[in-house]
Design a protein around this motif. Sequence first.
Motif, PDB file in Angstrom:
ATOM      1  N   ILE A 154       0.834  -1.203   0.000  1.00  0.00           N
ATOM      2  CA  ILE A 154       0.000   0.000   0.000  1.00  0.00           C
ATOM      3  C   ILE A 154       0.871   1.256   0.000  1.00  0.00           C
ATOM      4  O   ILE A 154       0.533   2.255  -0.643  1.00  0.00           O
ATOM      5  N   ILE A 158       0.379   4.343  -2.710  1.00  0.00           N
ATOM      6  CA  ILE A 158      -0.201   5.621  -2.312  1.00  0.00           C
ATOM      7  C   ILE A 158       0.364   6.052  -0.960  1.00  0.00           C
ATOM      8  O   ILE A 158       0.367   5.246  -0.018  1.00  0.00           O
ATOM      9  N   ALA A 160       0.664   7.641   2.778  1.00  0.00           N
ATOM     10  CA  ALA A 160      -0.309   7.523   3.868  1.00  0.00           C
ATOM     11  C   ALA A 160      -1.178   8.776   4.004  1.00  0.00           C
ATOM     12  O   ALA A 160      -2.390   8.685   4.240  1.00  0.00           O
ATOM     13  N   MET A 163      -3.819   8.794   1.378  1.00  0.00           N
ATOM     14  CA  MET A 163      -4.844   7.809   1.701  1.00  0.00           C
ATOM     15  C   MET A 163      -5.808   8.373   2.742  1.00  0.00           C
ATOM     16  O   MET A 163      -7.030   8.178   2.638  1.00  0.00           O
ATOM     17  N   TYR A 164      -5.278   9.087   3.714  1.00  0.00           N
ATOM     18  CA  TYR A 164      -6.148   9.701   4.724  1.00  0.00           C
ATOM     19  C   TYR A 164      -7.125  10.673   4.059  1.00  0.00           C
ATOM     20  O   TYR A 164      -8.326  10.676   4.363  1.00  0.00           O
ATOM     21  N   ARG A 166      -8.282  10.631   1.077  1.00  0.00           N
ATOM     22  CA  ARG A 166      -9.304   9.896   0.320  1.00  0.00           C
ATOM     23  C   ARG A 166     -10.359   9.298   1.248  1.00  0.00           C
ATOM     24  O   ARG A 166     -11.511   9.123   0.862  1.00  0.00           O
ATOM     25  N   CYS A 167      -9.934   8.955   2.459  1.00  0.00           N
ATOM     26  CA  CYS A 167     -10.854   8.311   3.403  1.00  0.00           C
ATOM     27  C   CYS A 167     -11.791   9.301   4.087  1.00  0.00           C
ATOM     28  O   CYS A 167     -12.880   8.896   4.542  1.00  0.00           O
ATOM     29  N   TYR A 191       2.011   3.512   7.581  1.00  0.00           N
ATOM     30  CA  TYR A 191       0.907   2.557   7.703  1.00  0.00           C
ATOM     31  C   TYR A 191       1.124   1.581   8.866  1.00  0.00           C
ATOM     32  O   TYR A 191       0.490   0.534   8.929  1.00  0.00           O
ATOM     33  N   LEU A 202      -8.791  -1.059   2.270  1.00  0.00           N
ATOM     34  CA  LEU A 202      -8.428   0.182   1.585  1.00  0.00           C
ATOM     35  C   LEU A 202      -7.946  -0.093   0.162  1.00  0.00           C
ATOM     36  O   LEU A 202      -8.312   0.636  -0.777  1.00  0.00           O
ATOM     37  N   PHE A 206     -10.391   1.529  -2.869  1.00  0.00           N
ATOM     38  CA  PHE A 206      -9.881   2.617  -3.694  1.00  0.00           C
ATOM     39  C   PHE A 206      -9.192   2.114  -4.950  1.00  0.00           C
ATOM     40  O   PHE A 206      -8.518   2.883  -5.637  1.00  0.00           O
ATOM     41  N   SER A 208      -6.575   0.500  -5.534  1.00  0.00           N
ATOM     42  CA  SER A 208      -5.179   0.920  -5.542  1.00  0.00           C
ATOM     43  C   SER A 208      -4.272  -0.054  -6.283  1.00  0.00           C
ATOM     44  O   SER A 208      -3.165   0.301  -6.674  1.00  0.00           O
TER      45      SER A 208
END
Length: 505
Positions: A154, A158, A160, A163-164, A166-167, A191, A202, A206, A208
């Motif tokens: 991960i 992407i 971290a 990713m946050y 996007r979440c 992560y 995740l 997404f 990924s």
Amino acid sequence: MDKLPNIDGFTVEICYKILRSENLLDEPKCKWGNLPNDTDIEIADDIQRLIKTTGLIIGLKSEEVTKHYFNKLLEEIKLIVTRVDSYLEKDTLRTMYNSLCRSETDCISILQDLTRVKPIEVSITSTESEKREMFSRLSIPIVETFPKILRDVIRQNIPAQLMYQRCVPVLKTFYPEQRKNIQDLQFSNTYGSLDVTLICQLLRQFSSITSPTKGWGKLPDKGDINLGDDVERIRCYRNNLSHRSDTKVDTKEFNEYFEEFRGIGYRMDQNLLQTTNYEQEIIGFRTCGMDTAMQKKYENAMKEIENIKLRFEKRPLKFYWGDDFDTWMTNLRSMLRDEKLEGRQKVRVQIIFQKAVDVENNMEVLNSLTEEINDGLSGIDFIVATKGSLVLIVDILLGMMETDEKLLTTLSLFLEKILARITNVTSETIDIVLLPVEESTQWNKQKTIGEQVYLEFDIEAQLLETDEKMVEQLTKISDAFLKHSNGSGTNQNITATLLPIDLGK
């Protein structure tokens, strides 16, 4: 045996059995029946290596034989031949090997001969303590190596903090503990706090990485080896072992799991951009020293993943479930009380028969009798049985989930009908593990925030003189957008950010 002392007619299997049963050689470091570590090079190790390699070759499909695999296998055979000749103080095998490499072989004839070769199946009875040790050895890569692999995957795809971001729009769809771990991403930018379950979720939500060949939620076939396949393998194998009602594994199952684990490690070493050594790390766990304390440590670590416990017993059935199922039922019952289920009438549950026998035959029987099995059962529908292990997927009316008593009464009646139709049920008790089915939470593509949309337009300066005037104008702009959105933006919150104006342009 009547022809002794002439042994020219002895098969490989007979020689192997004699060497083992008569203790003519010291036991391999990995013990008989297992695949030795690459660093184990005594004669017994090479004999065991030949047996295991022969079995692997027989089971290969043509598409699995890559040039890399072929060259690696030839090199391994060359090393085995050299060591065995040294042990025998001869040069016989090396001469045969060189002659074979130089000869013009008839591939069709060899392949026909290969079809007549059968794997050597030697009964290996393990004690209860050995079975528990093998379970603990399988637990080490699941607890130690697989989380590191997934964090590398991960992280490679992407950062971290991104990713946050996007979440954030969908944070409420995660469990409270997951939300906390996701929020930590914005500060730590690593992560390290995410477990296997959340990372897989995740990666899936997404998109990924490339999706598994058979899709998410299904154990990939042997020939499926893209990155998504191995991520799904990690998730499936972790769940399979953590959902067991006991902590014992027999030798055959142990060997099969470790071969799969080793393959995952090898391919991940090839896929990841940074230098890793996961294959060798996993190989080391197979034969590393393990005392009682270490065995208990990893056995407990596996238990803590799901915390599977006996919850209810109605002979011959024993019902087990873990923390995930508890949390799922708590949330479900809370929504039932608050009437927040938005018209849903049923939920899906997975029922796993532990240690099922004659799986495929029983699958066919059950799949052919779904209507008969469902007949007369209010509150439950039998959906499908999954090959590989005896797993039933059922839909249960929400009303049957209100209390443990209602749920277990419904399931007991259903399983009694199942047991009356499947064969080879010889155990006094049958362990049943219940799991919530992972429903797809893939958000509608039209609603997912992916690329940001930037709008630039001219507006009269006087309309920004006060907050009131600005809000009035923004309301008109918003209404205009929604009017032409075909309803795609009316069922969720839309966040917009106003950026400072560059007056220099």
